[in-house]
Design a protein around this motif. Structure first.
Motif, PDB file in Angstrom:
ATOM      1  N   UNK A   1       0.831  -1.198   0.000  1.00 21.53           N
ATOM      2  CA  UNK A   1       0.000   0.000   0.000  1.00 21.53           C
ATOM      3  C   UNK A   1       0.870   1.254   0.000  1.00 21.53           C
ATOM      4  N   UNK A   2       1.908   1.257   0.818  1.00 22.45           N
ATOM      5  CA  UNK A   2       2.775   2.434   0.920  1.00 22.45           C
ATOM      6  C   UNK A   2       3.529   2.717  -0.367  1.00 22.45           C
ATOM      7  N   UNK A   3       3.705   1.693  -1.204  1.00 18.59           N
ATOM      8  CA  UNK A   3       4.468   1.875  -2.442  1.00 18.59           C
ATOM      9  C   UNK A   3       3.614   2.353  -3.606  1.00 18.59           C
ATOM     10  N   UNK A   4       2.307   2.403  -3.436  1.00 14.56           N
ATOM     11  CA  UNK A   4       1.425   2.847  -4.528  1.00 14.56           C
ATOM     12  C   UNK A   4       1.657   4.328  -4.812  1.00 14.56           C
ATOM     13  N   UNK A   5       1.800   4.673  -6.069  1.00 16.62           N
ATOM     14  CA  UNK A   5       1.926   6.068  -6.490  1.00 16.62           C
ATOM     15  C   UNK A   5       0.524   6.681  -6.509  1.00 16.62           C
ATOM     16  N   UNK A   6       0.199   7.410  -5.451  1.00 11.24           N
ATOM     17  CA  UNK A   6      -1.174   7.922  -5.336  1.00 11.24           C
ATOM     18  C   UNK A   6      -1.505   8.936  -6.427  1.00 11.24           C
ATOM     19  N   UNK A   7      -0.505   9.637  -6.927  1.00 10.31           N
ATOM     20  CA  UNK A   7      -0.755  10.597  -8.010  1.00 10.31           C
ATOM     21  C   UNK A   7      -1.117   9.851  -9.290  1.00 10.31           C
ATOM     22  N   UNK A   8      -0.416   8.771  -9.561  1.00  6.94           N
ATOM     23  CA  UNK A   8      -0.639   8.008 -10.788  1.00  6.94           C
ATOM     24  C   UNK A   8      -2.028   7.387 -10.832  1.00  6.94           C
ATOM     25  N   UNK A   9      -2.629   7.087  -9.671  1.00  7.73           N
ATOM     26  CA  UNK A   9      -3.958   6.471  -9.675  1.00  7.73           C
ATOM     27  C   UNK A   9      -5.062   7.507  -9.449  1.00  7.73           C
ATOM     28  N   UNK A  10      -4.703   8.783  -9.591  1.00 10.04           N
ATOM     29  CA  UNK A  10      -5.719   9.824  -9.586  1.00 10.04           C
ATOM     30  C   UNK A  10      -6.035  10.447  -8.249  1.00 10.04           C
ATOM     31  N   UNK A  11      -5.144  10.274  -7.253  1.00 13.39           N
ATOM     32  CA  UNK A  11      -5.402  10.818  -5.912  1.00 13.39           C
ATOM     33  C   UNK A  11      -4.452  11.961  -5.566  1.00 13.39           C
ATOM     34  N   UNK A  12      -3.939  12.628  -6.585  1.00 13.96           N
ATOM     35  CA  UNK A  12      -2.973  13.693  -6.350  1.00 13.96           C
ATOM     36  C   UNK A  12      -3.532  14.872  -5.577  1.00 13.96           C
ATOM     37  N   UNK A  13      -4.851  15.076  -5.638  1.00 11.30           N
ATOM     38  CA  UNK A  13      -5.447  16.205  -4.930  1.00 11.30           C
ATOM     39  C   UNK A  13      -6.173  15.773  -3.660  1.00 11.30           C
ATOM     40  N   UNK A  14      -5.932  14.562  -3.219  1.00 12.33           N
ATOM     41  CA  UNK A  14      -6.578  14.049  -2.007  1.00 12.33           C
ATOM     42  C   UNK A  14      -5.697  14.315  -0.799  1.00 12.33           C
ATOM     43  N   UNK A  15      -6.274  14.822   0.274  1.00 12.29           N
ATOM     44  CA  UNK A  15      -5.505  15.063   1.484  1.00 12.29           C
ATOM     45  C   UNK A  15      -4.588  16.265   1.369  1.00 12.29           C
ATOM     46  N   UNK A  16      -3.842  16.496   2.436  1.00 12.34           N
ATOM     47  CA  UNK A  16      -2.871  17.587   2.492  1.00 12.34           C
ATOM     48  C   UNK A  16      -1.561  17.026   3.041  1.00 12.34           C
ATOM     49  N   UNK A  17      -0.775  16.369   2.174  1.00 15.10           N
ATOM     50  CA  UNK A  17       0.434  15.703   2.671  1.00 15.10           C
ATOM     51  C   UNK A  17       1.505  16.653   3.183  1.00 15.10           C
ATOM     52  N   UNK A  18       1.537  17.896   2.673  1.00 12.40           N
ATOM     53  CA  UNK A  18       2.558  18.830   3.153  1.00 12.40           C
ATOM     54  C   UNK A  18       2.297  19.160   4.622  1.00 12.40           C
ATOM     55  N   UNK A  19       3.330  18.980   5.446  1.00 13.56           N
ATOM     56  CA  UNK A  19       3.194  19.269   6.869  1.00 13.56           C
ATOM     57  C   UNK A  19       2.352  18.256   7.619  1.00 13.56           C
ATOM     58  N   UNK A  20       2.186  17.072   7.051  1.00 10.96           N
ATOM     59  CA  UNK A  20       1.330  16.041   7.654  1.00 10.96           C
ATOM     60  C   UNK A  20       1.752  15.714   9.076  1.00 10.96           C
ATOM     61  N   UNK A  21       3.036  15.446   9.287  1.00  7.84           N
ATOM     62  CA  UNK A  21       3.490  15.058  10.622  1.00  7.84           C
ATOM     63  C   UNK A  21       3.371  16.203  11.621  1.00  7.84           C
ATOM     64  N   UNK A  22       3.686  17.415  11.192  1.00  9.53           N
ATOM     65  CA  UNK A  22       3.630  18.558  12.103  1.00  9.53           C
ATOM     66  C   UNK A  22       2.205  18.832  12.579  1.00  9.53           C
ATOM     67  N   UNK A  23       1.198  18.463  11.770  1.00  8.23           N
ATOM     68  CA  UNK A  23      -0.199  18.729  12.145  1.00  8.23           C
ATOM     69  C   UNK A  23      -0.771  17.699  13.101  1.00  8.23           C
ATOM     70  N   UNK A  24      -0.135  16.540  13.195  1.00  8.45           N
ATOM     71  CA  UNK A  24      -0.784  15.430  13.886  1.00  8.45           C
ATOM     72  C   UNK A  24      -1.064  15.699  15.368  1.00  8.45           C
ATOM     73  N   UNK A  25      -0.060  16.103  16.119  1.00  9.33           N
ATOM     74  CA  UNK A  25      -0.261  16.282  17.564  1.00  9.33           C
ATOM     75  C   UNK A  25      -1.294  17.371  17.852  1.00  9.33           C
ATOM     76  N   UNK A  26      -1.165  18.584  17.286  1.00  2.30           N
ATOM     77  CA  UNK A  26      -2.189  19.598  17.559  1.00  2.30           C
ATOM     78  C   UNK A  26      -3.590  19.148  17.142  1.00  2.30           C
ATOM     79  N   UNK A  27      -3.681  18.457  16.015  1.00  2.00           N
ATOM     80  CA  UNK A  27      -4.998  18.030  15.532  1.00  2.00           C
ATOM     81  C   UNK A  27      -5.662  17.090  16.519  1.00  2.00           C
TER      82      UNK A  27
END
Length: 354
Positions: A151-177
């Motif tokens: 699952x982790x190796x799937x290219x999410x952009x190639x399968x059409x999920x490039x605009x899904x989620x907000x991966x930039x700053x993902x880890x930094x957001x986790x604790x406050x969220x």
């Protein structure tokens, strides 16, 4: 031709109106034929899941819980989109059939249909070959890590999920969220506020030791033994299920989630109970090594991801406890999950040394 619909006595239209589902199915182009043998499956607290025979085909319907929460429909829409995108990948998953985005069909909620997978849920009951074959149990448990690496190796952009989620700053957001999420439960009547241990200490440790951002990928979000189905014909994962918390972010959080819920230590936290009771499962180090052999991701901070998973898991399942105190969930389930949240935090605190 009118479609024959068999609605069990226990299934009220307030939960799922199968006649309405059948009418939608006809408009969506699903095959003509009876809808019958409807039964509720799963022991989760998040969604309503029904298995049925639809014109001779085994399907599963998922809709939000009986008491939908803010974001329930959005989560299910995201789940639909991801399952549809996974078609053709080597990730074991239920095949997506069709989804209804019209909230009026079922009185305010969306839903979708997927293929029923003939598999064994380790959290329900164990059957052959796993019942009598220790080697099969060991191999299938290792494949939970291998499936996660795929699952982790799937290219999410190639399968059409490039605009899904907000991966930039993902880890930094986790604790406050998740701290904010925990605080939000105080709005529920009857919930006195969190008594979960180690929250502040773990939040400080996670902030101080956060690793650099890694390449983004698909995150299942709730990956543990109860959310996989094991194949009957070989010791492997037949399908990963329950994708409601999926997003695009750092996939190593899924590995941490698998490790913090792995059946060792506190019995309050055990997932895959029947499988765990039979024994012969790999330990966490072997799981990590099995994942590493199939991934090019940097696993040097795997303990950090495990601690983060422990914190997030505790907050998520404490929500059921809070809703139970508000009369919106089974009190026994709420108490059990509260104890599991405490157990997960205790395990995370040991790993972090706080």
């Amino acid at each position: 031709m009118a479609r024959t619909v068999t609605q069990p006595d226990w299934l009220t239209p307030d939960i799922v109106d199968m006649a309405a589902v059948a009418r939608w199915g006809a408009q969506a182009g699903l095959p003509e034929g009876p809808v019958e043998d409807v039964g509720r499956i799963g022991g989760g607290t998040q969604n309503v899941v029904l298995r049925m025979r639809w014109a001779g085909r085994d399907l599963v319907l998922r809709r939000p819980p009986e008491h939908p929460r803010t974001g329930s429909n959005a989560a299910l829409l995201r789940e639909m989109r991801l399952l549809a995108a996974l078609a053709g990948t080597d990730v074991p998953h239920p095949g997506y059939v069709a989804g209804c985005t019209d909230e009026d069909v079922l009185g305010g909620v969306v839903f979708y249909l997927m293929e029923a997978v003939d598999g064994i849920n380790p959290g329900a009951a164990i059957e052959e070959p796993y019942l009598s074959d220790a080697a099969a149990r060991h191999a299938a448990a290792l494949d939970t890590a291998a499936a996660l690496a795929r699952l982790a190796s799937v290219d999410h952009v190639a399968i059409g999920l490039g605009d899904m989620g907000k991966p930039e700053g993902f880890l930094a957001r986790q604790v406050p969220r998740w701290l904010d999420h925990l605080a939000s439960y105080s709005q529920l009547p009857g919930y006195p506020g969190s008594t979960l241990p180690h929250i502040d200490a773990l939040a400080r440790w996670l902030t101080a030791h956060r690793p650099p951002d890694a390449p983004a990928g698909i995150v299942h979000g709730d990956y543990h033994l109860n959310n996989v189905l094991l194949a009957r014909d070989a010791p492997r994962v037949a399908a990963i299920v329950d994708w409601e918390m999926c997003t695009i972010g750092d996939p190593l959080l899924d590995l941490g989630w698998l490790l913090v819920t792995w059946p060792e230590g506190s019995p309050d936290l055990v997932t895959g109970g029947p499988l765990a009771e039979l024994g012969a499962l790999p330990g966490p180090d072997e799981l990590v090594a099995h994942y590493a052999a199939r991934s090019d991701r940097d696993l040097s901070a795997v303990e950090w991801y495990t601690v983060l998973a422990g914190l997030k898991l505790a907050v998520v399942i404490e929500g059921t406890h809070a809703r139970a105190l508000a009369g919106q969930a089974d009190p026994a389930v709420g108490l059990r999950l509260h104890r599991a949240a405490v157990a997960g935090l205790e395990r995370a605190a040991v790993i972090a040394g706080v």
